[in-house]
Design a protein around this motif. Sequence first.
Motif, PDB file in Angstrom:
ATOM      1  N   ALA A  67       1.931 -12.877  -9.160  1.00  0.00           N
ATOM      2  CA  ALA A  67       0.502 -12.750  -9.440  1.00  0.00           C
ATOM      3  C   ALA A  67       0.097 -13.645 -10.609  1.00  0.00           C
TER       4      ALA A  67
ATOM      5  N   GLU B 123      -3.519 -11.916 -11.100  1.00  0.00           N
ATOM      6  CA  GLU B 123      -4.799 -11.969 -10.362  1.00  0.00           C
ATOM      7  C   GLU B 123      -5.373 -10.600 -10.008  1.00  0.00           C
TER       8      GLU B 123
ATOM      9  N   MET C 223      -5.868  -6.711  -8.145  1.00  0.00           N
ATOM     10  CA  MET C 223      -6.193  -6.323  -6.766  1.00  0.00           C
ATOM     11  C   MET C 223      -7.513  -5.561  -6.732  1.00  0.00           C
TER      12      MET C 223
ATOM     13  N   GLN D  27      -7.357  -3.187  -1.552  1.00  0.00           N
ATOM     14  CA  GLN D  27      -6.011  -3.754  -1.516  1.00  0.00           C
ATOM     15  C   GLN D  27      -5.010  -2.713  -1.990  1.00  0.00           C
TER      16      GLN D  27
ATOM     17  N   THR E  44      -0.520 -10.669   1.112  1.00  0.00           N
ATOM     18  CA  THR E  44      -1.551 -11.714   1.012  1.00  0.00           C
ATOM     19  C   THR E  44      -0.877 -13.046   0.720  1.00  0.00           C
TER      20      THR E  44
ATOM     21  N   LEU F 132       6.847  -5.940   2.529  1.00  0.00           N
ATOM     22  CA  LEU F 132       7.750  -4.775   2.615  1.00  0.00           C
ATOM     23  C   LEU F 132       8.040  -4.197   1.238  1.00  0.00           C
TER      24      LEU F 132
ATOM     25  N   THR G  15      -2.632  -6.132 -13.493  1.00  0.00           N
ATOM     26  CA  THR G  15      -2.200  -4.915 -12.810  1.00  0.00           C
ATOM     27  C   THR G  15      -1.263  -4.132 -13.712  1.00  0.00           C
TER      28      THR G  15
END
Length: 534
Positions: free
Chosen positions: A442, A470, A472, A476, A487, A494, A520
């Motif tokens: 990210a 970035e 979510m 998402q 994405t 998974l 995040t």
Amino acid sequence: MKNIDVCFETLKAQCKEQGLDPLSIPAFKDTLDMYELQKKHSKHEKFLKVVNHFFEKFLSSMKGVPILTATTDEEGYMILLRGDETIKNTINQLGVKEGCRFTEEVNGINAISLSLKHNRPIAIVGSQHYHHFLHVSACYSVPITDPVTEKILGTITFMTSVDHSSPLLLTLLLTMKDSIERELQLLRQNEKLNIMNQLIMDTTRNGMMVSDKAGKIIGFNHAAEHITGLKKETILFQCINQLETFTPYLKNVLEEEQQYTDVEISFVRKDGQEMTVLFDALPILDEEQQTIGALAQMKDITRRKQTEQLLLNAEKLAAVGQMAASVAHEIRNPLTTVRGFIQLVKEDFKEGSHFHLVLDEIDRINFIISEFLVLSKPNVVHFHTKDVKQVLDETIALFQAQASMNNTQIATEFGNNELIINCNDNQLKQVFINLFKNSMEAMPFGGKLTIRVNQKGKQAVSIQIIDEGEGMREEQIQRLGTPFYTTKETGTGLGYMIIKRIIEQHDGMLDIHSKANKGTAVEITLPLAVGALR
Ligand code: ADP
Ligand code: MG
């Protein structure tokens, strides 16, 4: 219904007995004020509407004839007065206007009271009136009966001058009476039908939309609102162009008489929700088989679709798992042989050789393969006690090289006290690796990755992994853990599924906070081992 044979001499004698003066102009009693009149108007709304229709037709064909049309209610109150303005003004001065009430007590012999009293058509012409000032006029009244309750609703009345009097006027009123009563009956039946339609429309869970021939939407039920996300207030009486996805179907129904059954339509509602419906549409035909509108029905099958998709994913997953298992075995077998030989060769070399490194690496490959197998079959996992910080340290060590290549600084905030948990550390490492990887991916241009460990209450430990990537959006976050949701171009989707499964097996909890373009924070809460607290 015939005009009764009124014995005017007897009636006049009665008026005299009551003390009425034939030379006077009687003053009306109980006249309604504006407010009361309005109440009567709304009470008799339908009756008046129908009557008005016939009166208007009649008056327009009688232009130039000094004639007034009136309607009274069942108590003799005049609730409608229409016609020639000059005579209207004249009789207004005598108190005859909307709101006045005709009674025998006050007005003596009059057509309205008599027709109400006897439920008969009545004509009173010229000198048949008791009061002399009325000797120049002719009045005709016919009672109207409510087709449902069969009670008298009121009267319809003509008033004119003696010069224009004619028995035909009474016949005309009788014809009007028939038409008015029939019309009222039809209205009532339509109302019933409407109520029934409404009931059906509002109780069904299927979305229903109805349009008229011109493409104006005239029906849109609750379920349709719910399914399409469009509001009834904004849709009703608008053009079918407003129906977005469904517009072309309805157009074809109206223009080409096309019919649709069980068409599966997927669309995205304004709120972003993906919907799938089974859609039916067909033209509404009249007795002559002419299209007079379109009816569309839709059944919400979004849930069913989602379940189907999940099942499909589960099948995919099972297939992947099986493949993983067989590939893993295929790799493990030759690896065991290689390891055995190296072990043998190692004996022949002296201390200080690098064979132990080769063996370590082979052991690691073996370990990774077993991890891979964890995914494919729910094998028995062994738990042991370990300090969670140690598990993290070991994972970070594995990850460090990759992090520095990516320009990611790892900041640890661990504290000093031991935090012992009951875990399978290899599995937990998988969780952390997956989380670190996600964070790093990210932050493609690097950034700070904070790993924080805290005791949480008396019985738990919290591990926070915070990135400045970035981030979510809410939907998402909702989809995390759905197999194959990714994405990334080379993602597997998974990662979170494995994370969730392992955290669940450790009786832990997963909490994700994220903001697009901010970062995040993932918090894992795990129970401390019993007796581990000091
Ligand atoms: P994968 O990493 O293979 O895509 P995951 O299950 O690990 O699968 O993650 C699913 C998706 O969730 C990612 O593709 C990404 O869009 C999003 N995601 C996961 N972690 C983060 C994070 N730390 N920051 C931003 N997006 C993330
Ligand atoms: Mg991932």
